[in-house]
Motif scaffolding. Structure first.
Motif, PDB file in Angstrom:
ATOM      1  N   GLU A  79      -5.839  20.856  -6.034  1.00 17.48           N
ATOM      2  CA  GLU A  79      -5.144  22.085  -5.651  1.00 17.48           C
ATOM      3  C   GLU A  79      -4.479  21.875  -4.286  1.00 17.48           C
ATOM      4  O   GLU A  79      -5.018  22.205  -3.232  1.00 17.48           O
ATOM      5  CB  GLU A  79      -6.141  23.246  -5.590  1.00 17.48           C
ATOM      6  N   ASP A  80      -3.293  21.323  -4.324  1.00 15.89           N
ATOM      7  CA  ASP A  80      -2.541  21.109  -3.087  1.00 15.89           C
ATOM      8  C   ASP A  80      -1.143  21.673  -3.265  1.00 15.89           C
ATOM      9  O   ASP A  80      -0.920  22.549  -4.121  1.00 15.89           O
ATOM     10  CB  ASP A  80      -2.508  19.621  -2.725  1.00 15.89           C
ATOM     11  N   GLU A  81      -0.192  21.185  -2.469  1.00 10.89           N
ATOM     12  CA  GLU A  81       1.170  21.700  -2.568  1.00 10.89           C
ATOM     13  C   GLU A  81       1.773  21.449  -3.942  1.00 10.89           C
ATOM     14  O   GLU A  81       2.536  22.276  -4.464  1.00 10.89           O
ATOM     15  CB  GLU A  81       2.045  21.039  -1.484  1.00 10.89           C
ATOM     16  N   VAL A  82       1.414  20.286  -4.560  1.00 12.15           N
ATOM     17  CA  VAL A  82       1.924  20.011  -5.896  1.00 12.15           C
ATOM     18  C   VAL A  82       1.319  20.973  -6.908  1.00 12.15           C
ATOM     19  O   VAL A  82       1.999  21.448  -7.836  1.00 12.15           O
ATOM     20  CB  VAL A  82       1.620  18.544  -6.283  1.00 12.15           C
ATOM     21  N   GLY A  83       0.017  21.283  -6.748  1.00 10.57           N
ATOM     22  CA  GLY A  83      -0.605  22.267  -7.619  1.00 10.57           C
ATOM     23  C   GLY A  83       0.035  23.645  -7.469  1.00 10.57           C
ATOM     24  O   GLY A  83       0.225  24.355  -8.477  1.00 10.57           O
ATOM     25  N   GLU A  84       0.383  24.006  -6.250  1.00 14.77           N
ATOM     26  CA  GLU A  84       1.059  25.294  -6.028  1.00 14.77           C
ATOM     27  C   GLU A  84       2.430  25.308  -6.686  1.00 14.77           C
ATOM     28  O   GLU A  84       2.855  26.319  -7.258  1.00 14.77           O
ATOM     29  CB  GLU A  84       1.167  25.532  -4.523  1.00 14.77           C
ATOM     30  N   LEU A  85       3.113  24.163  -6.632  1.00 14.87           N
ATOM     31  CA  LEU A  85       4.412  24.054  -7.293  1.00 14.87           C
ATOM     32  C   LEU A  85       4.257  24.203  -8.806  1.00 14.87           C
ATOM     33  O   LEU A  85       5.075  24.882  -9.464  1.00 14.87           O
ATOM     34  CB  LEU A  85       5.065  22.712  -6.953  1.00 14.87           C
ATOM     35  N   ALA A  86       3.217  23.573  -9.375  1.00 11.98           N
ATOM     36  CA  ALA A  86       2.983  23.701 -10.823  1.00 11.98           C
ATOM     37  C   ALA A  86       2.724  25.145 -11.209  1.00 11.98           C
ATOM     38  O   ALA A  86       3.228  25.629 -12.232  1.00 11.98           O
ATOM     39  CB  ALA A  86       1.786  22.816 -11.222  1.00 11.98           C
ATOM     40  N   ASP A  87       1.924  25.863 -10.413  1.00 11.70           N
ATOM     41  CA  ASP A  87       1.667  27.297 -10.711  1.00 11.70           C
ATOM     42  C   ASP A  87       2.967  28.087 -10.638  1.00 11.70           C
ATOM     43  O   ASP A  87       3.197  28.997 -11.470  1.00 11.70           O
ATOM     44  CB  ASP A  87       0.646  27.837  -9.695  1.00 11.70           C
ATOM     45  N   ALA A 131       0.829  -1.206   0.000  1.00 15.60           N
ATOM     46  CA  ALA A 131       0.000   0.000   0.000  1.00 15.60           C
ATOM     47  C   ALA A 131       0.861   1.252   0.000  1.00 15.60           C
ATOM     48  O   ALA A 131       0.539   2.244  -0.665  1.00 15.60           O
ATOM     49  CB  ALA A 131      -0.927  -0.013   1.222  1.00 15.60           C
ATOM     50  N   GLY A 132       1.970   1.211   0.746  1.00 15.38           N
ATOM     51  CA  GLY A 132       2.868   2.366   0.764  1.00 15.38           C
ATOM     52  C   GLY A 132       3.476   2.648  -0.592  1.00 15.38           C
ATOM     53  O   GLY A 132       3.587   3.802  -1.015  1.00 15.38           O
ATOM     54  N   VAL A 133       3.857   1.573  -1.303  1.00 12.75           N
ATOM     55  CA  VAL A 133       4.410   1.756  -2.647  1.00 12.75           C
ATOM     56  C   VAL A 133       3.364   2.348  -3.576  1.00 12.75           C
ATOM     57  O   VAL A 133       3.644   3.288  -4.358  1.00 12.75           O
ATOM     58  CB  VAL A 133       4.920   0.399  -3.191  1.00 12.75           C
ATOM     59  N   ALA A 134       2.130   1.823  -3.503  1.00 13.66           N
ATOM     60  CA  ALA A 134       1.062   2.318  -4.381  1.00 13.66           C
ATOM     61  C   ALA A 134       0.733   3.782  -4.078  1.00 13.66           C
ATOM     62  O   ALA A 134       0.593   4.607  -4.990  1.00 13.66           O
ATOM     63  CB  ALA A 134      -0.187   1.454  -4.215  1.00 13.66           C
ATOM     64  N   ILE A 135       0.608   4.113  -2.788  1.00 10.29           N
ATOM     65  CA  ILE A 135       0.279   5.491  -2.402  1.00 10.29           C
ATOM     66  C   ILE A 135       1.413   6.436  -2.783  1.00 10.29           C
ATOM     67  O   ILE A 135       1.184   7.544  -3.297  1.00 10.29           O
ATOM     68  CB  ILE A 135      -0.013   5.561  -0.900  1.00 10.29           C
ATOM     69  N   ALA A 136       2.659   6.002  -2.516  1.00 12.49           N
ATOM     70  CA  ALA A 136       3.802   6.855  -2.848  1.00 12.49           C
ATOM     71  C   ALA A 136       3.906   7.086  -4.351  1.00 12.49           C
ATOM     72  O   ALA A 136       4.184   8.202  -4.811  1.00 12.49           O
ATOM     73  CB  ALA A 136       5.079   6.223  -2.310  1.00 12.49           C
ATOM     74  N   ALA A 137       3.661   6.010  -5.129  1.00 16.51           N
ATOM     75  CA  ALA A 137       3.733   6.157  -6.588  1.00 16.51           C
ATOM     76  C   ALA A 137       2.668   7.126  -7.078  1.00 16.51           C
ATOM     77  O   ALA A 137       2.922   7.971  -7.951  1.00 16.51           O
ATOM     78  CB  ALA A 137       3.562   4.787  -7.245  1.00 16.51           C
ATOM     79  N   ARG A 138       1.469   7.022  -6.525  1.00 19.24           N
ATOM     80  CA  ARG A 138       0.388   7.934  -6.943  1.00 19.24           C
ATOM     81  C   ARG A 138       0.699   9.362  -6.520  1.00 19.24           C
ATOM     82  O   ARG A 138       0.425  10.308  -7.266  1.00 19.24           O
ATOM     83  CB  ARG A 138      -0.929   7.473  -6.331  1.00 19.24           C
ATOM     84  N   ALA A 139       1.267   9.517  -5.316  1.00 18.87           N
ATOM     85  CA  ALA A 139       1.571  10.863  -4.830  1.00 18.87           C
ATOM     86  C   ALA A 139       2.716  11.496  -5.621  1.00 18.87           C
ATOM     87  O   ALA A 139       2.736  12.715  -5.836  1.00 18.87           O
ATOM     88  CB  ALA A 139       1.920  10.811  -3.340  1.00 18.87           C
ATOM     89  N   MET A 140       3.680  10.677  -6.055  1.00 22.99           N
ATOM     90  CA  MET A 140       4.850  11.206  -6.739  1.00 22.99           C
ATOM     91  C   MET A 140       4.633  11.379  -8.238  1.00 22.99           C
ATOM     92  O   MET A 140       5.441  12.028  -8.916  1.00 22.99           O
ATOM     93  CB  MET A 140       6.049  10.273  -6.505  1.00 22.99           C
ATOM     94  N   ARG A 141       3.537  10.809  -8.795  1.00 18.49           N
ATOM     95  CA  ARG A 141       3.318  10.878 -10.233  1.00 18.49           C
ATOM     96  C   ARG A 141       3.219  12.330 -10.739  1.00 18.49           C
ATOM     97  O   ARG A 141       3.855  12.679 -11.757  1.00 18.49           O
ATOM     98  CB  ARG A 141       2.059  10.090 -10.610  1.00 18.49           C
ATOM     99  N   PRO A 142       2.426  13.223 -10.098  1.00 19.43           N
ATOM    100  CA  PRO A 142       2.382  14.613 -10.581  1.00 19.43           C
ATOM    101  C   PRO A 142       3.739  15.300 -10.539  1.00 19.43           C
ATOM    102  O   PRO A 142       4.078  16.086 -11.440  1.00 19.43           O
ATOM    103  CB  PRO A 142       1.383  15.280  -9.629  1.00 19.43           C
ATOM    104  N   ILE A 143       4.536  15.007  -9.500  1.00 20.27           N
ATOM    105  CA  ILE A 143       5.865  15.619  -9.410  1.00 20.27           C
ATOM    106  C   ILE A 143       6.757  15.108 -10.533  1.00 20.27           C
ATOM    107  O   ILE A 143       7.540  15.868 -11.129  1.00 20.27           O
ATOM    108  CB  ILE A 143       6.488  15.329  -8.039  1.00 20.27           C
TER     109      ILE A 143
END
Length: 209
Positions: A198-206, A160-172
């Motif tokens: 619209e989270d921290e990754v969205g703020e980074l993209a902006d 589950a950690g690998v799956a969650i981490a992969a999903r979280a890191m995909r936008p980055i």
């Protein structure tokens, strides 16, 4: 992978503590129940058995048939007179050692010795013993199930950690790829991908945009 390792590590610690507490509680409860069964059986024997001393002949235990008192627990009974001489025993009785008042554990058996008598007069002793093999087997199975649960829970947490981490890191990762393409092509018309949330990754993209 580091996120997954931290997640599974924390899960392992939590499961170890939880499993240890549950296993200890279950072990104590099983042993207490077994000890209570042995003690209750000895109390019944104290009420039911007596050693008679005839004017002629050797002392004898009454009733003579001790088989009903050991079924279905496959227990062992030995009865002694005041002098410590055996006056009766159940069939297929295992060696219980010298009679010692109280509870002892010897040769894989839980043995309790109690006095026999009427109106405060000592007439003999009774030994009652039961094998602890099935208790030890039950406790071992419980700890095996707990260990399997801990390992299984840790494995699930890792996946589950690998799956969650992969999903979280995909936008980055997508932002990194786009930034690398802009750096290589020098094409200012290329836009950064917009994350769905619209989270921290969205703020980074902006900010990069």
């Amino acid at each position: 992978w580091r996120i997954a390792a931290v997640s599974s590590g924390l899960t392992l610690v939590i499961l170890l503590v939880f499993g240890g507490v549950i296993g200890q509680i279950a072990t104590t409860r099983i042993r207490d129940d077994f000890n209570s069964e042995v003690h209750n059986a000895v109390e019944i024997l104290q009420r039911e058995l007596r050693v008679n001393y005839p004017l002629v002949g050797k002392p004898e235990v009454q009733p003579r048939q001790l088989g009903p008192y050991v079924l279905p627990d496959d227990a062992s009974i030995r009865v002694y007179d005041r002098a410590g001489e055996e006056v009766g025993h159940s069939e297929h009785t295992r060696g219980l050692g010298e009679p010692q008042r109280g509870i002892i554990e010897e040769n894989g058996m839980q043995i309790e010795t109690a006095v026999l008598g009427t109106e405060g007069v000592l007439t003999g002793y009774v030994q009652y013993g039961r094998s602890t093999e099935h208790v030890d087997d039950t406790i071992a199975r419980i700890w095996l199930l707990i260990a399997a649960g801990i390992l299984g829970g840790t494995l699930v947490a890792s996946l589950a950690g690998v799956a969650i981490a992969a999903r979280a890191m995909r936008p980055i990762a997508q932002l990194t790829t786009s930034a690398r393409e802009i750096a290589e092509t020098r094409d200012p018309s290329h836009q950064m991908p917009r994350p769905p949330v619209e989270d921290e990754v969205g703020e980074l993209a902006d900010t990069l945009e």
